[in-house]
Design an enzyme around this catalytic site. Structure first.
Site, PDB file in Angstrom:
ATOM      1  CE  LYS A   1     -26.663  -0.227  -7.494  1.00  0.00           C
ATOM      2  NZ  LYS A   1     -26.734   0.649  -6.287  1.00  0.00           N
ATOM      3  CD  GLN A   2     -31.888  -4.679  -8.588  1.00  0.00           C
ATOM      4  OE1 GLN A   2     -31.660  -5.935  -8.556  1.00  0.00           O
ATOM      5  NE2 GLN A   2     -32.287  -4.115  -7.472  1.00  0.00           N
TER       6      GLN A   2
ATOM      7  CD  GLU B   1     -30.950   0.138  -5.256  1.00  0.00           C
ATOM      8  OE1 GLU B   1     -31.047  -0.021  -3.888  1.00  0.00           O
ATOM      9  OE2 GLU B   1     -29.645  -0.102  -5.610  1.00  0.00           O
TER      10      GLU B   1
END
Length: 299
Positions: free
Chosen positions: A140-141, A27
């Site tokens: 973020k990931q 994100e």
């Protein structure tokens, strides 16, 4: 091809379908084009639709005909075939790194040590706004590691390992869903110390300061992620092409791991120790064939 994909209109047509202006699992990067997770999963879904279409048409023709009348499968099918064959798929670089999207690897590199060592999330947002973050090589990931987790047999080991090293160094785990996925991937890479550290952080998300505990409600999805760390990561469980595979890797501090799972109507109990692995069929109404540490067995 479904209307979400498109052929470039800027004169750089390559005859392939591109999926533009999306937000993948990461994100921190919005409105990107040709996100690897999105495009590879789109192809997987198209191929799965083709597979089930062909199976249903051959084995259940009456049911197929009823569905065809309702869904117009005959018209959709050629689009699925065309899309699956011609969707653009990001390819690994010479260094075997799978690009996350069309711009991530061209982003600015900064020292992320401070943010990776903080015991709270989103620390980077104190120094950069979201628009600035989108121009930085930070996750973020990591999309690609989620992709390897879901479609691990579609990528060679050297691509998974090189991409793992690249993205893990750039991931802050500011999502509660990131830690568990990375823990499973770390176990797959044989990085058991890191896998256990990520597992420990995931297990304490609602018990400590890392995600603000449960001030605004529990992180329910991450609970499932903790289970996946244990069973898919340290237990090494996967379903690949409709077959069950188990390749356990116990972390250093564990003497035993035991879990159950349902497979084709049979309840299996898996017990992993330092010395051996035992798979017991607790239901016992029919034998289950699986691969255990590279050897096909029956339980």
């Amino acid at each position: 091809m479904p209307s979400r994909a498109e052929v470039p209109l800027d004169g750089s047509e390559d005859g392939l379908y591109h999926i533009n202006d999306v937000v993948g699992p990461d994100e921190y990067h919005e409105h990107v084009n040709d996100n690897a997770f999105t495009n590879y999963m789109a192809r997987w879904n198209l191929n799965k639709a083709i597979e089930y279409h062909d199976e249903l048409k051959a084995e259940r023709p009456e049911l197929f005909q009823r569905l065809n009348e309702k869904l117009n499968l005959a018209e959709a099918y050629p689009q699925w075939v065309d899309g699956a064959a011609n969707i653009y798929l990001p390819q690994p670089t010479e260094e075997n790194i799978l690009p996350m999207d069309d711009r991530f690897m061209q982003g600015k590199e900064i020292d992320l040590t401070k943010y990776k060592e903080q015991d709270f999330v989103a620390g980077i947002m104190k120094d950069y706004n979201l628009e600035q973050i989108q121009g930085i090589q930070v996750c973020k990931q990591a999309d690609c590691l989620v992709l390897f987790y879901l479609l691990e047999d579609e990528f060679p080991p050297e691509v998974k390992r090189a991409s793992w090293a690249y993205y893990e160094a750039r991931t802050l785990h500011d999502s509660s869903l990131s830690l568990s996925t990375h823990s499973v991937q770390a176990a797959d890479m044989g990085e058991l110390e890191m896998a256990y550290d990520l597992f420990r952080k995931a297990a304490t998300i609602d018990l400590g300061p890392y995600m603000g505990t449960s001030d605004a409600g529990i992180h329910a999805a991450s609970f499932g992620g903790v289970w996946q760390c244990a069973v898919y990561g340290f237990g090494g469980v996967r379903m690949l092409n409709g077959k069950l595979r188990i390749e356990p890797k116990l972390p250093k501090g564990w003497d035993k791991l035991q879990f159950t799972l349902m497979w084709q109507g049979q309840k299996l109990q898996v017990t992993v120790t330092k010395e051996n692995v035992v798979v017991e069929n607790l239901t016992g109404t029919k034998p289950v064939t699986l691969t255990l540490n590279g050897t096909e067995i029956q339980a």
